[in-house]
Design a protein around this motif. Structure first.
Motif, PDB file in Angstrom:
ATOM      1  N   ALA A  21      66.983  23.437  24.156  1.00 24.48           N
ATOM      2  CA  ALA A  21      66.278  24.267  25.142  1.00 24.48           C
ATOM      3  C   ALA A  21      65.843  25.585  24.515  1.00 24.48           C
ATOM      4  O   ALA A  21      66.546  26.160  23.675  1.00 24.48           O
ATOM      5  CB  ALA A  21      67.172  24.536  26.354  1.00 24.48           C
ATOM      6  N   THR A  22      64.674  26.077  24.921  1.00 28.07           N
ATOM      7  CA  THR A  22      64.179  27.358  24.429  1.00 28.07           C
ATOM      8  C   THR A  22      64.907  28.508  25.138  1.00 28.07           C
ATOM      9  O   THR A  22      65.593  28.318  26.152  1.00 28.07           O
ATOM     10  CB  THR A  22      62.670  27.490  24.686  1.00 28.07           C
ATOM     11  N   GLU A  23      64.732  29.711  24.577  1.00 28.44           N
ATOM     12  CA  GLU A  23      65.345  30.893  25.188  1.00 28.44           C
ATOM     13  C   GLU A  23      64.844  31.093  26.615  1.00 28.44           C
ATOM     14  O   GLU A  23      65.609  31.458  27.517  1.00 28.44           O
ATOM     15  CB  GLU A  23      65.021  32.124  24.345  1.00 28.44           C
ATOM     16  N   GLN A  24      63.545  30.821  26.835  1.00 28.59           N
ATOM     17  CA  GLN A  24      62.982  30.982  28.180  1.00 28.59           C
ATOM     18  C   GLN A  24      63.581  29.974  29.160  1.00 28.59           C
ATOM     19  O   GLN A  24      63.864  30.302  30.318  1.00 28.59           O
ATOM     20  CB  GLN A  24      61.453  30.817  28.132  1.00 28.59           C
ATOM     21  N   GLU A  25      63.795  28.745  28.692  1.00 31.09           N
ATOM     22  CA  GLU A  25      64.379  27.718  29.559  1.00 31.09           C
ATOM     23  C   GLU A  25      65.825  28.058  29.903  1.00 31.09           C
ATOM     24  O   GLU A  25      66.286  27.826  31.028  1.00 31.09           O
ATOM     25  CB  GLU A  25      64.305  26.351  28.862  1.00 31.09           C
ATOM     26  N   ILE A  26      66.549  28.617  28.948  1.00 32.82           N
ATOM     27  CA  ILE A  26      67.942  29.006  29.198  1.00 32.82           C
ATOM     28  C   ILE A  26      68.001  30.143  30.213  1.00 32.82           C
ATOM     29  O   ILE A  26      68.805  30.121  31.154  1.00 32.82           O
ATOM     30  CB  ILE A  26      68.611  29.416  27.871  1.00 32.82           C
ATOM     31  N   THR A  27      67.131  31.132  30.029  1.00 34.48           N
ATOM     32  CA  THR A  27      67.115  32.266  30.961  1.00 34.48           C
ATOM     33  C   THR A  27      66.726  31.816  32.370  1.00 34.48           C
ATOM     34  O   THR A  27      67.314  32.247  33.366  1.00 34.48           O
ATOM     35  CB  THR A  27      66.130  33.336  30.474  1.00 34.48           C
ATOM     36  N   ARG A  31      69.130  32.204  35.715  1.00 31.38           N
ATOM     37  CA  ARG A  31      68.740  32.962  36.907  1.00 31.38           C
ATOM     38  C   ARG A  31      68.791  32.109  38.163  1.00 31.38           C
ATOM     39  O   ARG A  31      69.184  32.581  39.234  1.00 31.38           O
ATOM     40  CB  ARG A  31      67.337  33.530  36.713  1.00 31.38           C
ATOM     41  N   LYS A  32      68.405  30.866  38.032  1.00 29.55           N
ATOM     42  CA  LYS A  32      68.441  29.965  39.183  1.00 29.55           C
ATOM     43  C   LYS A  32      69.869  29.761  39.670  1.00 29.55           C
ATOM     44  O   LYS A  32      70.165  29.817  40.871  1.00 29.55           O
ATOM     45  CB  LYS A  32      67.810  28.627  38.806  1.00 29.55           C
ATOM     46  N   TYR A  37      75.076  31.190  42.949  1.00 30.68           N
ATOM     47  CA  TYR A  37      76.530  31.386  42.902  1.00 30.68           C
ATOM     48  C   TYR A  37      76.957  32.843  42.800  1.00 30.68           C
ATOM     49  O   TYR A  37      78.139  33.118  42.658  1.00 30.68           O
ATOM     50  CB  TYR A  37      77.115  30.617  41.712  1.00 30.68           C
ATOM     51  N   HIS A  38      76.027  33.800  42.850  1.00 29.57           N
ATOM     52  CA  HIS A  38      76.412  35.202  42.728  1.00 29.57           C
ATOM     53  C   HIS A  38      77.386  35.575  43.859  1.00 29.57           C
ATOM     54  O   HIS A  38      77.163  35.232  45.018  1.00 29.57           O
ATOM     55  CB  HIS A  38      75.170  36.093  42.793  1.00 29.57           C
ATOM     56  N   PRO A  39      78.485  36.282  43.533  1.00 28.30           N
ATOM     57  CA  PRO A  39      79.494  36.622  44.547  1.00 28.30           C
ATOM     58  C   PRO A  39      78.948  37.400  45.732  1.00 28.30           C
ATOM     59  O   PRO A  39      79.486  37.318  46.823  1.00 28.30           O
ATOM     60  CB  PRO A  39      80.508  37.470  43.751  1.00 28.30           C
ATOM     61  N   ASP A  40      77.861  38.161  45.529  1.00 28.60           N
ATOM     62  CA  ASP A  40      77.277  38.899  46.661  1.00 28.60           C
ATOM     63  C   ASP A  40      76.568  37.980  47.636  1.00 28.60           C
ATOM     64  O   ASP A  40      76.334  38.345  48.785  1.00 28.60           O
ATOM     65  CB  ASP A  40      76.283  39.942  46.153  1.00 28.60           C
ATOM     66  N   LEU A  41      76.212  36.766  47.161  1.00 28.70           N
ATOM     67  CA  LEU A  41      75.461  35.837  48.002  1.00 28.70           C
ATOM     68  C   LEU A  41      76.297  34.636  48.430  1.00 28.70           C
ATOM     69  O   LEU A  41      76.009  34.009  49.448  1.00 28.70           O
ATOM     70  CB  LEU A  41      74.214  35.339  47.250  1.00 28.70           C
ATOM     71  N   GLY A 223      72.105  46.149  48.543  1.00 30.13           N
ATOM     72  CA  GLY A 223      72.330  44.791  48.035  1.00 30.13           C
ATOM     73  C   GLY A 223      71.170  43.845  48.202  1.00 30.13           C
ATOM     74  O   GLY A 223      71.299  42.653  47.902  1.00 30.13           O
ATOM     75  N   LYS A 224      70.005  44.310  48.666  1.00 26.82           N
ATOM     76  CA  LYS A 224      68.859  43.432  48.877  1.00 26.82           C
ATOM     77  C   LYS A 224      67.808  43.568  47.766  1.00 26.82           C
ATOM     78  O   LYS A 224      66.695  43.093  47.906  1.00 26.82           O
ATOM     79  CB  LYS A 224      68.216  43.733  50.234  1.00 26.82           C
ATOM     80  N   GLY A 225      68.196  44.188  46.652  1.00 23.08           N
ATOM     81  CA  GLY A 225      67.303  44.269  45.503  1.00 23.08           C
ATOM     82  C   GLY A 225      67.501  43.082  44.580  1.00 23.08           C
ATOM     83  O   GLY A 225      67.969  42.025  44.977  1.00 23.08           O
ATOM     84  N   LYS A 226      67.169  43.260  43.304  1.00 26.78           N
ATOM     85  CA  LYS A 226      67.294  42.173  42.337  1.00 26.78           C
ATOM     86  C   LYS A 226      68.756  41.971  41.960  1.00 26.78           C
ATOM     87  O   LYS A 226      69.562  42.890  42.017  1.00 26.78           O
ATOM     88  CB  LYS A 226      66.464  42.487  41.095  1.00 26.78           C
ATOM     89  N   LEU A 227      69.096  40.722  41.596  1.00 24.88           N
ATOM     90  CA  LEU A 227      70.464  40.385  41.252  1.00 24.88           C
ATOM     91  C   LEU A 227      70.902  41.108  39.989  1.00 24.88           C
ATOM     92  O   LEU A 227      70.110  41.334  39.068  1.00 24.88           O
ATOM     93  CB  LEU A 227      70.599  38.875  41.046  1.00 24.88           C
ATOM     94  N   GLY A 228      72.206  41.469  39.934  1.00 22.08           N
ATOM     95  CA  GLY A 228      72.759  42.061  38.738  1.00 22.08           C
ATOM     96  C   GLY A 228      73.102  40.990  37.715  1.00 22.08           C
ATOM     97  O   GLY A 228      73.000  39.790  37.981  1.00 22.08           O
ATOM     98  N   SER A 229      73.514  41.417  36.530  1.00 16.96           N
ATOM     99  CA  SER A 229      73.928  40.481  35.484  1.00 16.96           C
ATOM    100  C   SER A 229      75.338  40.812  35.032  1.00 16.96           C
ATOM    101  O   SER A 229      75.830  41.924  35.246  1.00 16.96           O
ATOM    102  CB  SER A 229      72.959  40.540  34.296  1.00 16.96           C
ATOM    103  N   ASN A 230      75.981  39.837  34.421  1.00 22.83           N
ATOM    104  CA  ASN A 230      77.358  39.982  33.946  1.00 22.83           C
ATOM    105  C   ASN A 230      78.303  40.417  35.063  1.00 22.83           C
ATOM    106  O   ASN A 230      79.237  41.183  34.845  1.00 22.83           O
ATOM    107  CB  ASN A 230      77.438  40.995  32.795  1.00 22.83           C
ATOM    108  N   GLY A 231      78.038  39.940  36.264  1.00 21.70           N
ATOM    109  CA  GLY A 231      78.895  40.285  37.401  1.00 21.70           C
ATOM    110  C   GLY A 231      78.538  41.592  38.068  1.00 21.70           C
ATOM    111  O   GLY A 231      79.236  42.023  38.993  1.00 21.70           O
TER     112      GLY A 231
END
Length: 350
Positions: A21-27, A31-32, A37-41, A223-231
Motif C-alpha cells: 500500500a502507498t503512503e496515501q492509501e495507509i493514511t 483516517r477512516k 473508533y475515536h474515543p470522542d465518537l 469537540g465538533k472540529g477535525k479529529l485529533g491524532s495519537n489520541g
C-alpha cells in the motif's frame, strides 16, 4: 511500542491495507478507522482498544524508516528467513553462537540458547550476515561485532551489539484543527432558541442554539472540529450565526422591540394601549401624556426567554393620510394653543 513486539503485530491487517500500500492509501485507511473508533465518537471499551491498535499501526507504517524495519523483522517470522535447530555452519546456516547475542537483544533474549539456533534462507531471504544487517538500514560489510553501535545513530539506540533495544516513547497526542461553519436562523429561532442539524467531516449531528443569539454572533461547539491524532482530542467548531429580519420585531440586547402606533390625541393626553406580543399574547402599554414619536415604553419580563429582557414599544405618532377640513382646522387651533412649543420645534429644524 518496542520493535521486539512487531513479530506479533500485523499492522497491515489492522489497517486493512495490502503490504504494498502507498503512503496515501495507509493514511486514508487510518483516517477512516479513526473516525469510527475515536474515543470522542465511540465510547465503548472495544473501540478504545481498537483505536490504540490502529494508532500503533499508523505510527509505524506511516514512517518510511520504521516501515522498512518492520517489514524486515516480519520477514523472519514469515518464511523469508527463519530459525531452526542445529549448530552446524555448513551451507547457508549459521551457528547459534553467532546470532544469540545479536538477536537476543532485539527479541528480548527469547530466540533460544546455544546449540539450538540455525539461520537458513530456504525461503528466499538474505544469504549472508551483511544482507541481514542491510535490511535494517546499515551498509553491508560491518559484520556482527561492529553493527549499529551506540554511536551509530541507529533508531534502536544501543543496537544489536549493545545487548538491549531502546523503548520508543509513543508520539504526543495532537489536538484536531478547528472548523468554521455558518448557519441562517429565522428571527423566531434566534429569539426562542432552536435545535438544528449540522454536518461536518461527513458526520451529521444536532446541536442546540441558545435563545437570544444575534446576527453575526459566533458560537463555539466543543469537540465538533477535525479529529485529533495519537489520541488527541478533536478540535472545536465555530458556528457563525445569520438571523433573518422580521417584519415587525427586532432585538436590542435581550429586549424585543416592536413599533407602537398612537394618535396625536393619545400621545398628548396619555393612554393605555393594548397590543400583541411576540407570541401573539395581548399586553398593555402605558403611554404617558406628552409622549413624542421615538419614545420607548416597556412591558417588563417579555423579552428573550430566560434573559431578563423586556418587550419595548417604540412610539410612532400617526396622522390621517387625508385629513378632513375639520381635522385641519382643529390641528391649527391645537398649534395656536400650544404657544411657544411651536416656536421651539421650528428652531430644532434650523
Amino acid at each position: 511500542m518496542a520493535e521486539n513486539e512487531w513479530l506479533d503485530k500485523d499492522f497491515y491487517k489492522v489497517l486493512g491495507v495490502s503490504k504494498d500500500a502507498t503512503e496515501q492509501e495507509i493514511t486514508k485507511a487510518y483516517r477512516k478507522l479513526a473516525r469510527k473508533y475515536h474515543p470522542d465518537l465511540n465510547k465503548t471499551k472495544e473501540a478504545e482498544e481498537k483505536f490504540k491498535d490502529i494508532s500503533e499501526a499508523y505510527d509505524v507504517l506511516n514512517n518510511e524508516d520504521q516501515r522498512r524495519k518492520y517489514d524486515a523483522i516480519r520477514q523472519f517470522a514469515g518464511g523469508g528467513a527463519r530459525f531452526a535447530g542445529g549448530s552446524g555452519q555448513g551451507g547457508n546456516g549459521y551457528g547459534a553462537s553467532d546470532f544469540s547475542d545479536i538477536f537476543g537483544s532485539m527479541f528480548g533474549g527469547g530466540a533460544g540458547g546455544p546449540g539450538n539456533i540455525r539461520f537458513s534462507t530456504s525461503g528466499g531471504g538474505p544469504t549472508n550476515l551483511n544482507d541481514i544487517f542491510s535490511m535494517f538500514g546499515n551498509a553491508a560489510g560491518q559484520g556482527a561485532g561492529g553493527y549499529a553501535g551506540a554511536g551509530s545513530g541507529s533508531p534502536y539506540g544501543g543496537g544489536f551489539g549493545g545487548g538491549s533495544s531502546t523503548y520508543r516513547e509513543p508520539q504526543e497526542p495532537v489536538r484536531g484543527e478547528d472548523r468554521n461553519s455558518k448557519i441562517t436562523l429565522t428571527f423566531r429561532q434566534a429569539v426562542k432558541g432552536a435545535t438544528v442539524s449540522l454536518k461536518a467531516g461527513g458526520r451529521k449531528f444536532k446541536t442546540h442554539i441558545p435563545a437570544g443569539v444575534k446576527d453575526g454572533q459566533k458560537i463555539r461547539l466543543p469537540g465538533k472540529g477535525k479529529l485529533g491524532s495519537n489520541g488527541g482530542r478533536a478540535g472545536d467548531m465555530y458556528l457563525q450565526i445569520s438571523v433573518k429580519n422580521d417584519t415587525k420585531f427586532s432585538l436590542d440586547g435581550n429586549n424585543i422591540v416592536m413599533p407602537l402606533p398612537v394618535t396625536i390625541g393619545e400621545a398628548v393626553a396619555g393612554v393605555r394601549v393594548k397590543a400583541l406580543d411576540f407570541d401573539g399574547n395581548e399586553v398593555t402599554f402605558r403611554v404617558p401624556a406628552g409622549t413624542s414619536s421615538g419614545a420607548e415604553v416597556r412591558v417588563g419580563g417579555k423579552g428573550v426567554p430566560g434573559r431578563d429582557g423586556d418587550l419595548v414599544g417604540r412610539v410612532e405618532i400617526r396622522v390621517p393620510s387625508r385629513p378632513s377640513m375639520v381635522q385641519k382646522h382643529h390641528a391649527k387651533e391645537f398649534d395656536k394653543n400650544s404657544g411657544e412649543f411651536v416656536d421651539e420645534v421650528a428652531k430644532e429644524r434650523e
